[in-house]
Design an enzyme around this catalytic site. Structure first.
Site, PDB file in Angstrom:
ATOM      1  N   TYR A   1     -12.902 -41.998  47.962  1.00 53.15           N
ATOM      2  CA  TYR A   1     -13.906 -43.465  46.814  1.00 53.15           C
ATOM      3  C   TYR A   1     -12.401 -43.611  46.064  1.00 53.15           C
ATOM      4  CZ  TYR A   1     -15.388 -44.684  42.360  1.00 53.15           C
ATOM      5  OH  TYR A   1     -15.387 -45.122  41.350  1.00 53.15           O
TER       6      TYR A   1
ATOM      7  N   LYS B   1     -10.599 -47.420  45.347  1.00 52.65           N
ATOM      8  CA  LYS B   1     -10.011 -47.885  44.192  1.00 52.65           C
ATOM      9  C   LYS B   1      -8.588 -48.445  44.220  1.00 52.65           C
ATOM     10  CE  LYS B   1     -14.825 -47.905  42.409  1.00 52.65           C
ATOM     11  NZ  LYS B   1     -15.178 -49.859  42.083  1.00 52.65           N
TER      12      LYS B   1
ATOM     13  N   SER C   1     -11.284 -46.521  38.926  1.00 45.79           N
ATOM     14  CA  SER C   1     -11.712 -45.427  38.505  1.00 45.79           C
ATOM     15  C   SER C   1     -10.928 -44.888  38.013  1.00 45.79           C
ATOM     16  CB  SER C   1     -13.086 -44.974  39.266  1.00 45.79           C
ATOM     17  OG  SER C   1     -12.704 -43.759  39.066  1.00 45.79           O
TER      18      SER C   1
HETATM   19  C1  WQD Z   1     -19.260 -34.102  35.705  1.00 42.64           C
HETATM   20  C2  WQD Z   1     -18.912 -32.775  35.422  1.00 42.64           C
HETATM   21  C3  WQD Z   1     -18.513 -31.537  37.423  1.00 42.64           C
HETATM   22  C4  WQD Z   1     -23.240 -31.865  38.210  1.00 42.64           C
HETATM   23  C5  WQD Z   1     -16.835 -38.175  39.644  1.00 42.64           C
HETATM   24  C6  WQD Z   1     -16.399 -39.682  39.701  1.00 42.64           C
HETATM   25  C7  WQD Z   1     -15.590 -40.788  39.209  1.00 42.64           C
HETATM   26  C8  WQD Z   1     -16.753 -41.021  38.373  1.00 42.64           C
HETATM   27  C9  WQD Z   1     -17.921 -40.682  37.475  1.00 42.64           C
HETATM   28  C10 WQD Z   1     -16.961 -43.520  39.483  1.00 42.64           C
HETATM   29  C11 WQD Z   1     -17.462 -31.769  36.337  1.00 42.64           C
HETATM   30  C12 WQD Z   1     -19.888 -30.485  36.612  1.00 42.64           C
HETATM   31  C13 WQD Z   1     -21.523 -31.906  37.874  1.00 42.64           C
HETATM   32  C14 WQD Z   1     -23.630 -30.701  38.392  1.00 42.64           C
HETATM   33  C15 WQD Z   1     -21.611 -29.805  37.409  1.00 42.64           C
HETATM   34  N1  WQD Z   1     -17.994 -41.675  39.599  1.00 42.64           N
HETATM   35  N2  WQD Z   1     -21.147 -30.594  37.334  1.00 42.64           N
HETATM   36  N3  WQD Z   1     -23.188 -29.844  38.311  1.00 42.64           N
HETATM   37  O1  WQD Z   1     -16.510 -35.678  39.326  1.00 42.64           O
HETATM   38  O2  WQD Z   1     -16.218 -36.028  37.215  1.00 42.64           O
HETATM   39  O3  WQD Z   1     -16.545 -37.837  38.744  1.00 42.64           O
HETATM   40  O4  WQD Z   1     -18.353 -39.011  38.482  1.00 42.64           O
HETATM   41  O5  WQD Z   1     -16.423 -44.217  38.869  1.00 42.64           O
HETATM   42  O6  WQD Z   1     -14.752 -40.973  39.900  1.00 42.64           O
HETATM   43  O7  WQD Z   1     -15.142 -38.199  40.403  1.00 42.64           O
HETATM   44  O8  WQD Z   1     -19.149 -36.228  37.750  1.00 42.64           O
HETATM   45  O9  WQD Z   1     -20.903 -36.046  36.792  1.00 42.64           O
HETATM   46  O10 WQD Z   1     -20.150 -35.093  39.104  1.00 42.64           O
HETATM   47  O11 WQD Z   1     -19.699 -33.595  37.222  1.00 42.64           O
HETATM   48  O12 WQD Z   1     -21.082 -28.073  37.017  1.00 42.64           O
HETATM   49  O13 WQD Z   1     -24.809 -30.383  39.210  1.00 42.64           O
HETATM   50  O14 WQD Z   1     -19.908 -31.380  35.701  1.00 42.64           O
HETATM   51  O15 WQD Z   1     -18.433 -30.359  37.991  1.00 42.64           O
HETATM   52  O16 WQD Z   1     -17.174 -30.878  35.989  1.00 42.64           O
HETATM   53  P1  WQD Z   1     -16.891 -36.653  38.558  1.00 42.64           P
HETATM   54  P2  WQD Z   1     -19.966 -35.238  37.861  1.00 42.64           P
END
Ligand code: WQD
Length: 336
Positions: free
Chosen positions: A150, A154, A126
């Protein structure tokens, strides 16, 4: 005879798309899953897409004896290891579970692969191993400074797989660092079926557009980005699955362990994703602005040069395709 490839976590979001991509590429996948974060109800979908009943075993990847039985029963030549826990927030609250499943599971798998003489492994890593990027885009030489339990699990698995390859030249290992997988199979029959409330942005947008959730909480509009909201590298899960096939093919000709970013190589802000999703579903997404989410970074997107040069792989589906395919999956139920 097509090569038999074991896909651990093969009933899960990424794993199920990898299974379909393997069949399309002429391989014979075997699904291994403990259904902790998936359901056997996906198997008939896989059979329908594959045109035959793909073998599936109900096994926990930490169970070395059960794994030995799988390698005895199937002529496995390589493994794609997707089984693991992957919720960043949850990992902070359940560190022991994350080390047990993600690190313990990978160690049990590597041990049994060694005993069985199977030395080709594609590992689902990841981009969270990078933590707060010091430069953008992020290339594979960037420092590994994961922020979360997490991400640390990894990185530990990557480290011990590199040590394995250092100790025994037979190993052929690809460490695939996923950026933000999103979307669903174009048929609308496979997709992200999170238990409970989704963690990630795109599945949340699906539930909001379907009326299952009220509105989107935007975590911060004061980031140092063009529109103030977080920027990420979203890649279609079918592109991601095809990247695993490309890595498998690449490993046939090389030895050792190699980290490879799988990303689109460009970022989109939260508001850009919301706008794309509104175009796909034809509905407005209500949103409220809230403070930044702990552990978030302003921007993260890949330098995907190595994947293009070594794997001859790049994404082919854009953000609009991600949103359209995710919405189709949601409209067809969004669950198994
Ligand atoms: C994306 C963007 C949030 C939800 C995670 C893991 C990563 C991978 C993918 C496994 C960010 C914003 C989100 C919400 C928001 N997982 N957001 N409101 O955190 O980039 O990555 O998932 O491998 O390892 O870290 O993904 O989809 O949670 O967030 O504003 O209700 O959307 O702040 O900028 P993230 P995400």
């Amino acid at each position: 005879m097509p090569e038999s490839i074991l896909v651990t976590g093969g009933a899960g979001y990424v794993g199920s798309h990898v299974v379909v991509a393997l069949v399309r590429a002429g391989y014979a996948p075997v699904v291994l899953d403990n259904y902790a974060n998936s359901t056997p109800a996906v198997l008939p979908r896989l059979h329908a897409l594959a045109g035959y009943a793909i073998p599936a075993v109900h096994v926990d990847v930490r169970d070395a004896d059960a794994l030995r039985g799988v390698f005895r029963d199937h002529p496995i030549t390589a493994v794609i290891h997707c089984a693991g826990l992957k919720a960043v927030g949850e990992s902070q609250a359940r560190p022991l579970a994350y080390y047990d499943v993600n690190v313990g599971g990978a160690m049990a798998l590597a041990q049994v692969m060694g005993e069985a003489g199977v030395a080709t492994l594609v590992f689902s890593s990841s981009a969270s191993v990078y933590g707060e990027p010091e430069a953008l885009p992020i290339d594979e030489a960037a420092p590994l400074q994961p922020h979360s339990v997490y991400g640390r699990t990894k990185r530990i698995v990557e480290d011990f797989l590199c040590d394995l390859a250092g100790a025994n030249a037979n190993w052929r290992i690809a460490l695939l660092r996923y950026f933000n997988p999103a979307g669903a199979h174009v048929s609308g029959t496979l997709g992200e079926a999170a238990r409970g409330r989704p963690n990630n942005l795109v599945p949340l947008l699906c539930k909001i557009a379907a009326g299952e959730l009220a509105n989107l909480t935007v975590y911060g509009n004061d980031w140092p980005t063009a529109d103030g909201t977080g920027v990420r590298d979203y890649l279609h899960v079918e592109d991601l699955a095809e990247g695993h096939i490309a890595a498998l093919r690449h490993l046939a000709g090389v030895r050792g362990a190699l980290a490879i970013n799988l990303g689109a190589g460009r970022g989109h802000s939260v508001l850009e994703v919301v706008a794309a999703f509104e175009r796909a579903c034809g509905r407005r997404i209500a949103r409220t602005i809230a403070p930044r989410r702990p552990g978030d970074v302003a921007a993260s997107y890949a330098d995907a040069t190595r994947a293009a040069q070594l794997l001859h792989w790049r994404t082919t589906r854009d953000l609009d395709a991600i949103c359209a395919d995710a919405w189709r999956w949601q409209q067809q139920g969004g669950r198994y």
